[in-house]
Design an enzyme around this catalytic site. Sequence first.
Site, PDB file in Angstrom:
ATOM      1  CG  ASP A   1     -56.930 -16.597 -19.284  1.00 20.05           C
ATOM      2  OD1 ASP A   1     -57.340 -18.389 -19.780  1.00 20.05           O
ATOM      3  OD2 ASP A   1     -58.121 -15.944 -20.140  1.00 20.05           O
TER       4      ASP A   1
ATOM      5  CG  HIS B   1     -60.659 -18.675 -17.902  1.00 20.82           C
ATOM      6  ND1 HIS B   1     -60.043 -18.461 -18.936  1.00 20.82           N
ATOM      7  CD2 HIS B   1     -62.001 -18.842 -17.725  1.00 20.82           C
ATOM      8  CE1 HIS B   1     -61.058 -18.132 -20.050  1.00 20.82           C
ATOM      9  NE2 HIS B   1     -61.918 -18.338 -19.232  1.00 20.82           N
TER      10      HIS B   1
ATOM     11  CB  SER C   1     -64.812 -16.698 -19.425  1.00 15.58           C
ATOM     12  OG  SER C   1     -64.719 -18.210 -19.905  1.00 15.58           O
TER      13      SER C   1
END
Length: 213
Positions: A156, A187, A106
Amino acid sequence: MNKPSNFIHRFEPATRLEAPPLLLLHGTGGDENDLLQLGRLVSPGSALLSPRGKVIENGMPRFFHRHAEGVFDEDDVRRRANELADFIETARKDYGIGKPVALGFSNGANIAAATLLLRPDALAGAVLLRAMVPLSHPPKVDLSRKQVLMISGTHDPIVSHENAAELQGLLDARGANVESHTLPVGHQLSQADLTLARRWIGMHETVAVRRAS
Ligand code: MLT
């Protein structure tokens, strides 16, 4: 030049010298402890260098400022990527390790992508988990010796398919050797991320070690 102590970090020495050193880069709200276990699982015996992002957003550490979700402060991205590259350089000397492969999730994947694009010499390659385009006009650097694994999620809500594809295009256009997968997940990381990352690192182990020297 930054001293490693300028980033709060954890370091675990290698127990298997042929395993590539990993630079672990956590997501928003994580810290230097977050990805240690993932690092141990995807590349057993690797040296692990795990800094904590210095930017605090609502009490949560991350690696650069953003104006809103997915809207990055690109001047800060540039500054922080350079700072991270300086940290890697100093830490390599202090800990006696080769050029690391970044393993970022991320926000950590985004700073890893920015570092590859701005300071390619800092990294041997990168595993980018749920990454997006970190800079709208990245420089035309030569990434032809860089190995990159990108893993995105179909569901996501933070990184769109288009954005992940654009990042892959930027890396491809600069000559990086990109392997890319899209998993039927969101995610968050899944077991499949771990399995793919472990297989990929194993495959590139020899190459990464050779290039680190
Ligand atoms: C970022 O800010 O880097 C991305 O939006 C991912 C995240 O939410 O941290």
